[in-house]
Structures are given as structure tokens and as C-alpha cells.
Design an enzyme around this catalytic site. Structure first.
Site, PDB file in Angstrom:
ATOM      1  N   CYS A   1      40.177  33.809  23.838  1.00  0.00           N
ATOM      2  CA  CYS A   1      40.033  35.237  23.534  1.00  0.00           C
ATOM      3  C   CYS A   1      40.564  35.532  22.142  1.00  0.00           C
ATOM      4  CB  CYS A   1      40.785  36.048  24.569  1.00  0.00           C
ATOM      5  SG  CYS A   1      42.470  35.487  24.793  1.00  0.00           S
TER       6      CYS A   1
ATOM      7  N   GLU B   1      42.354  42.865  29.582  1.00  0.00           N
ATOM      8  CA  GLU B   1      42.301  41.995  28.402  1.00  0.00           C
ATOM      9  C   GLU B   1      40.865  41.531  28.301  1.00  0.00           C
ATOM     10  OE1 GLU B   1      44.793  41.531  26.504  1.00  0.00           O
ATOM     11  OE2 GLU B   1      46.409  42.284  27.762  1.00  0.00           O
TER      12      GLU B   1
HETATM   13  P1  NAP Z   1      34.016  37.478  33.534  1.00  0.00           P
HETATM   14  O1  NAP Z   1      32.665  37.040  33.921  1.00  0.00           O
HETATM   15  O2  NAP Z   1      34.237  38.916  33.280  1.00  0.00           O
HETATM   16  O3  NAP Z   1      34.963  36.969  34.697  1.00  0.00           O
HETATM   17  C1  NAP Z   1      36.352  37.159  34.637  1.00  0.00           C
HETATM   18  C2  NAP Z   1      36.927  37.181  36.038  1.00  0.00           C
HETATM   19  O4  NAP Z   1      36.440  38.328  36.718  1.00  0.00           O
HETATM   20  C3  NAP Z   1      36.521  35.980  36.891  1.00  0.00           C
HETATM   21  O5  NAP Z   1      37.615  35.646  37.706  1.00  0.00           O
HETATM   22  C4  NAP Z   1      35.376  36.520  37.718  1.00  0.00           C
HETATM   23  O6  NAP Z   1      35.223  35.850  38.940  1.00  0.00           O
HETATM   24  C5  NAP Z   1      35.844  37.928  37.956  1.00  0.00           C
HETATM   25  N1  NAP Z   1      34.767  38.871  38.231  1.00  0.00           N
HETATM   26  C6  NAP Z   1      33.520  38.886  37.720  1.00  0.00           C
HETATM   27  N2  NAP Z   1      32.843  39.950  38.195  1.00  0.00           N
HETATM   28  C7  NAP Z   1      33.690  40.614  39.009  1.00  0.00           C
HETATM   29  C8  NAP Z   1      33.570  41.793  39.805  1.00  0.00           C
HETATM   30  N3  NAP Z   1      32.440  42.507  39.841  1.00  0.00           N
HETATM   31  N4  NAP Z   1      34.634  42.197  40.521  1.00  0.00           N
HETATM   32  C9  NAP Z   1      35.773  41.476  40.483  1.00  0.00           C
HETATM   33  N5  NAP Z   1      35.957  40.357  39.760  1.00  0.00           N
HETATM   34  C10 NAP Z   1      34.922  39.924  39.031  1.00  0.00           C
HETATM   35  O7  NAP Z   1      34.539  36.730  32.254  1.00  0.00           O
HETATM   36  P2  NAP Z   1      34.562  35.157  31.954  1.00  0.00           P
HETATM   37  O8  NAP Z   1      33.171  34.748  31.658  1.00  0.00           O
HETATM   38  O9  NAP Z   1      35.326  34.409  32.987  1.00  0.00           O
HETATM   39  O10 NAP Z   1      35.482  35.125  30.664  1.00  0.00           O
HETATM   40  C11 NAP Z   1      34.989  35.232  29.357  1.00  0.00           C
HETATM   41  C12 NAP Z   1      35.366  36.547  28.749  1.00  0.00           C
HETATM   42  O11 NAP Z   1      36.738  36.810  28.929  1.00  0.00           O
HETATM   43  C13 NAP Z   1      35.143  36.566  27.259  1.00  0.00           C
HETATM   44  O12 NAP Z   1      34.382  37.691  26.949  1.00  0.00           O
HETATM   45  C14 NAP Z   1      36.511  36.674  26.643  1.00  0.00           C
HETATM   46  O13 NAP Z   1      36.555  37.434  25.486  1.00  0.00           O
HETATM   47  C15 NAP Z   1      37.305  37.292  27.720  1.00  0.00           C
HETATM   48  N6  NAP Z   1      38.682  36.828  27.637  1.00  0.00           N
HETATM   49  C16 NAP Z   1      39.649  37.692  27.234  1.00  0.00           C
HETATM   50  C17 NAP Z   1      40.968  37.278  27.177  1.00  0.00           C
HETATM   51  C18 NAP Z   1      42.074  38.205  26.759  1.00  0.00           C
HETATM   52  O14 NAP Z   1      43.222  37.869  26.984  1.00  0.00           O
HETATM   53  N7  NAP Z   1      41.795  39.341  26.193  1.00  0.00           N
HETATM   54  C19 NAP Z   1      41.299  35.974  27.529  1.00  0.00           C
HETATM   55  C20 NAP Z   1      40.287  35.117  27.914  1.00  0.00           C
HETATM   56  C21 NAP Z   1      38.978  35.560  27.973  1.00  0.00           C
HETATM   57  P3  NAP Z   1      34.057  34.747  39.159  1.00  0.00           P
HETATM   58  O15 NAP Z   1      34.288  33.683  38.156  1.00  0.00           O
HETATM   59  O16 NAP Z   1      34.277  34.303  40.543  1.00  0.00           O
HETATM   60  O17 NAP Z   1      32.766  35.489  38.943  1.00  0.00           O
END
Ligand code: NAP
Length: 512
Positions: A293, A254
Site C-alpha cells: 500500500c 486503510e
Molecule cells: P479487497 O478486495 O478490498 O479485499 C480486502 C479484504 O476485504 C479481504 O479480506 C477480502 O476478503 C475482504 N472483502 C472483500 N469484499 C468484502 C465485503 N463485501 N465484505 C467484507 N469483506 C470483504 O482488497 P485486496 O485486493 O485484498 O487488497 C488490495 C488493495 O488493498 C489495494 O488497493 C491496496 O491499495 C489496498 N491496501 C491498502 C493498505 C493500507 O494500509 N492502506 C495495505 C494493503 C493494501 P476476500 O479475500 O475473502 O474477498
């Protein structure tokens, strides 16, 4: 300062070192820290697979549903504390915090009910039996059974409660143990939920890892799954993991989405449908400071309506007061982190190359020390170049939306909307059935969900930003191509679909 420990292998364990700090985004004060350094993560996954898996698979759907019901009940019991924590660690206003916490509770309760409906079964029938031979005796039937591994639930920062609840509800009801990995910046709420519910579940059914633990997905193997919510960049890294490719680890993504709201040419300003459109857009910009999102990023209005829509939206968005969620009269909290503030500011500047600012600018937050907090104002932009790629491709994850003059021809309009590259949700407001049908035909291939706003449902509509457990959540293309929830559909990702063929009476005895 509170150190957020992890709940793994049946006990609370604290990672080594200082780890990462968590902040109150309204005041920038550090409030907690989390580290996963030195934790035996491979052992944590094994414990979930070896202890949690068998324990859950031994239960019927009704029994697993009862566990979910108990989780919902306990969250309700601690609702006030969770809301307060969400305000402090996530920068959520009280109503935004409720949206997250109540969303978790409601989704768990929904799947608890589904478990009760599915009853004593441990195998889920997938469709009816089909005759395979000349006589009805030889038959085939598809069934869903729990996959043998563990599900790693990786969540984004914006919904630490709901993200945990909606993923865990589907996995646990399907009979699969979960390891929850919340985004570090807002992990405290997820930590508290696990503290509250852990002893209601069989050992190994629910684990929690606080701290970055980015190595976790690489430790998964055959039979395991990752349900990921977050950015497209991280999704790309997960898709590229050798274990995901060679061990066929299931991955549901997602990710980003440039959701749209479209007001039809038939809609009269001031009508119920028009008011529904305006209220939905304003809510989607303001709620959770635009960090959803499903929030509306692009607003399409026919040329003849653009001026009116711009003025009405701007009037209401200017009235959105930012500030400390604990202060009186605040409608919108800060962004969740300093990084978010940097990203949103940079994104607005890029959109600003092809759009002019109608309202927004320097925020004047109330109830915070001068110069502190990760605030931005509720912002409306108006496209000066409706076809500019950046307006359709850059997701600015904050309280920002761009108004775009829509082509009159529905096919051209749908083509412009589709330049978002695949989205979670699109809302279309019209009382003309032909217009609605044309928009559904043109937009459905590019979206996971379409909300049809009309006068008939204006009084009881659920806005496009609310994800309902009854309907699927996910979307094609850049939205990740994933699918979650959707009632019983949500169990499929955590289940193995197996075709059985044999004596019809035997199949009927096995699959009730
Ligand atoms: P993110 O930086 O991609 O992080 C998401 C999750 O992934 C966090 O738990 C993060 O942990 C973990 N993570 C990051 N790098 C990783 C890696 N290399 N290996 C494993 N896990 C890793 O995203 P975010 O900044 O939290 O969220 C914002 C984004 O999420 C936005 O772009 C939004 O569009 C999207 N979003 C989508 C939905 C949907 O349902 N489609 C819902 C909400 C948000 P850490 O925090 O510990 O780095």
C-alpha cells in the site's frame, strides 16, 4: 489439499463445501482451500464479546503486553515455517516474506513493551487534569477505556502476517477481543499464526475466520469496530452497511494510495541523497512485487534531472530478475493471484495511454514451468502528459511506477502531487531546508506520513515503504481517512474516550 479451518468460539471448525482455492502464484498449483460456509459467525462474534472481552478487560496493560510478547516469541520460534509458507502461498521472495513475518513480530514486540511501560493500569489517561471551578478541587480529566465489543480485523492479501500483527497488537493491548479475517487468496500464513499463538491467549481473545465471510461486517453491533485494509471499493461497501451507520460501528479504513517520491532540484546526481532516492524507488517498485500500500507509484523529478533519473532507475530495474521465489538468483516473485495479474496488466495499459514504457515488457521468469505464474516485469513508465488524470488517480498494485517531470515552483509541484487525492506516504529528497519546509507545508495536508530523505540520514534511513509501529499509518482522502499504529495513539480506535469530572483527589486515585 489442506483445508483451512476457522478458529471460532474456542475451537477449530471447517466450513462446508469446496470453498475457494488458494494457489502457489509462481506455479499456479492449487495448494489449499478455505470455506466459511455454514459456520456460526454470529455465535463467533458473541463468543469473542462475551468471553474474550471480559477476560482481556480484567488484565492490566502490562499483563496484556505479556500476551503480545508471547505472540511475538512464538512467531519467532516458527519463523522459518512461516517464511516458507509466505513464499509458497504469497509468491514472496525470502526477503519479502521476512518483511511480512518480521514486521508482525516487531510490531507485536513493540506493543508488548508499551504494555510493560503502561504497567498495572487498566485505564489510560488522555492528557492532564484541568481545573473546572474556582478552586482546584473541581477538576476534569479524559480517560481511555476498552470498548465493550469485538474488533473485526479485515486484511488485504499482501500482508497476511503483519496485517494481523499490527491490528491485533493495538486491539488486544487496548483490551478488545479480535476476529481476524484475512484475504482468502493468501490466508494460509494468518491461519498458521493463529494455530501457533491461539492457546497463549484467553479464550475468545483471538478468533480467525478463513474463507470469504463477507457477511461478517453486517453482523456487528454497538460497541464493535472494523479495522479494514483493502480496496476503496470494498471500503465503500463497508461504509454503506446499515449496521455501520445505525449501530455506530466504528470503521477504520486503510485503502488505496498513489504514493510519491520527489527529488529536489538541489540534489546532485551521485550524491548520497540522490543515491538514497534511487535506492528507495527501486526497492519500492521491486519489494513484494510492488504489492505494498505504501509503494511508490509516482516519481517526480525536476526537468533538468528527468533524463538522468530515468536512466539510473531503468538500469537498476532491468536488473531485477523475476521468478519462482524458491529458485536461486530471483529478486522478485510473481503477483499474488491471477486476478492481480489481470488488474495490473489492465492498469498498465491504461497508464500507457499517457506514458511511454522505459523498461518492463514481457517478463522472463526463472525456475517456473513455461507459461506459468502470475509474473510481470519491474516497469518504469515516463509520463508523456504529466497532467493526465489517470496517472494521478489509478493505483496499479504491482511493480510499476511512473516518472513525471515536476514543475519548478514548489506550490505547483505540491498541487500536482495532491491530485493523488490523499495518500499514505510521500518521500521528498533534498538537502535544502527551505525546499524541505515548503514541501512539508504543501504535502502534509494530503498525506499520513512524509519521509524527508537527506544526506544526514542517508546511511540509516528507513524507506518510505516500511510502516513503523512508532508512527501512524494511514492517510486522508482516497487512502481511507484512517489511522493505525503510532505507539499509544493506536489504542484510541479500540477505546472509549470518556471525560471524568469531580473531586481532583478522587480522579487522581482512579486515574494513575
Ligand atoms: P479487497 O478486495 O478490498 O479485499 C480486502 C479484504 O476485504 C479481504 O479480506 C477480502 O476478503 C475482504 N472483502 C472483500 N469484499 C468484502 C465485503 N463485501 N465484505 C467484507 N469483506 C470483504 O482488497 P485486496 O485486493 O485484498 O487488497 C488490495 C488493495 O488493498 C489495494 O488497493 C491496496 O491499495 C489496498 N491496501 C491498502 C493498505 C493500507 O494500509 N492502506 C495495505 C494493503 C493494501 P476476500 O479475500 O475473502 O474477498
Amino acid at each position: 489439499m489442506q483445508a483451512l479451518s476457522s478458529f471460532i468460539a474456542g475451537s477449530w471448525q471447517t466450513g462446508k463445501g469446496e470453498g475457494t482455492s488458494l494457489f502457489n502464484p509462481a506455479t499456479e498449483e492449487p495448494i489449499a482451500r478455505a470455506s466459511s460456509d455454514g459456520l456460526d459467525l454470529a455465535g463467533a462474534l458473541d463468543f469473542a464479546r462475551d468471553r474474550g472481552g471480559p477476560a482481556l478487560r480484567a488484565l492490566s496493560f502490562a499483563e496484556r503486553g505479556k500476551l503480545l510478547g508471547e505472540m511475538a516469541r512464538r512467531i519467532h520460534e516458527h519463523r522459518d515455517a512461516l517464511i516458507e509458507l509466505s513464499m509458497k502461498n504469497g509468491g514472496n521472495t525470502r526477503s519479502d516474506a521476512k518483511f511480512d513475518v518480521d514486521g508482525a513480530m516487531g510490531t507485536l514486540a513493540h506493543y508488548a513493551e508499551l504494555g510493560a511501560e503502561l504497567g498495572a493500569a487498566r485505564i489510560l489517561a488522555d492528557g492532564e487534569a484541568v481545573q473546572l471551578g474556582r478552586s482546584p478541587r473541581l477538576a476534569g480529566r479524559h480517560v481511555l477505556v476498552p470498548r465493550p465489543g469485538v474488533a473485526l480485523l479485515v486484511n488485504a492479501f499482501n500482508f497476511p502476517a503483519w496485517g494481523l500483527g499490527e491490528k491485533a497488537a493495538c486491539a488486544l493491548l487496548a483490551g478488545v477481543p479480535v476476529v481476524v479475517k484475512p484475504a482468502t487468496s493468501t490466508a494460509w500464513v494468518a491461519h498458521k499464526i493463529v494455530e501457533i499463538v491461539a492457546d497463549a491467549l484467553p479464550a475468545g481473545a483471538l478468533s480467525l475466520v478463513c474463507g470469504s465471510a463477507h457477511e461478517l461486517p453486517g453482523l456487528l453491533g454497538p460497541g464493535d469496530a472494523i479495522a479494514f485494509t483493502g480496496s476503496s471499493d470494498t471500503a465503500l461497501r463497508l461504509r454503506a452497511l446499515p449496521r455501520v451507520q445505525t449501530a455506530a460501528v466504528r470503521l477504520n479504513v486503510e485503502a488505496d494510495s498513489l504514493n510519491s517520491a520527489i527529488v529536489g532540484a538541489d540534489v546532485e546526481p551521485g550524491s548520497d541523497t540522490y543515491e538514497l532516492f534511487v535506492a528507495d524507488v527501486v526497492r519500492e517498485v521491486r519489494q513484494k512485487t510492488g504489492q505494498k500500500c505504501t509503494a511508490v507509484r509516482r516519481i517526480f523529478a525536476p526537468e533538468a534531472l528527468v533524463e538522468r533519473v530515468r536512466d539510473d532507475l531503468a538500469d537498476r530495474l532491468r536488473a531485477v530478475t523475476p521468478g519462482d521465489p524458491f529458485a536461486e538468483g530471483v529478486h522478485m516473485g510473481p503477483l499474488a493471484s491471477a486476478q492481480q495479474k489481470r488488474d495490473v496488466s489492465a492498469g498498465m495499459a491504461r497508464l500507457g495511454e499517457h506514458a511511454r514504457m522505459v523498461c518492463g515488457g514481457e517478463p522472463a521468469p526463472i525456475g517456473v514451468p513455461a507459461g506459468k505464474g502470475y509474473f510481470v516485469a519491474a516497469t518504469l513508465l515516463e509520463a508523456t502528459d504529466p497532467g493526465a488524470a489517470v496517472l494521478h488517480e489509478l493505483e496499479v498494485f504491482g511493480p510499476v511506477a511512473t516518472l513525471i517531470a515536476a514543475p519548478d515552483d514548489p506550490a505547483e509541484l505540491c498541487a500536482l502531487v495532491a491530485r493523488g487525492g490523499g495518500g499514505l506516504v510521500c518521500s521528498a529528497y533534498s538537502d535544502d531546508r527551505k525546499t524541505a519546509a515548503a514541501l512539508v507545508a504543501g504535502l502534509a495536508p494530503h498525506h499520513g506520513r512524509i519521509v524527508l530523505g537527506s544526506q544526514k540520514i542517508a546511511g540509516q534511513a528507513v524507506g518510505p515503504g516500511t510502516v513503523l509501529p512508532q508512527l501512524i499509518h494511514g492517510g486522508p482522502g482516497r487512502a481511507g481517512g484512517g489511522e493505525e499504529l503510532g505507539g499509544p495513539r493506536g489504542l484510541a480506535f479500540y477505546s472509549q474516550r470518556t471525560a471524568l469530572q469531580g473531586d481532583r483527589a478522587l480522579l487522581d486515585a482512579i486515574v494513575k
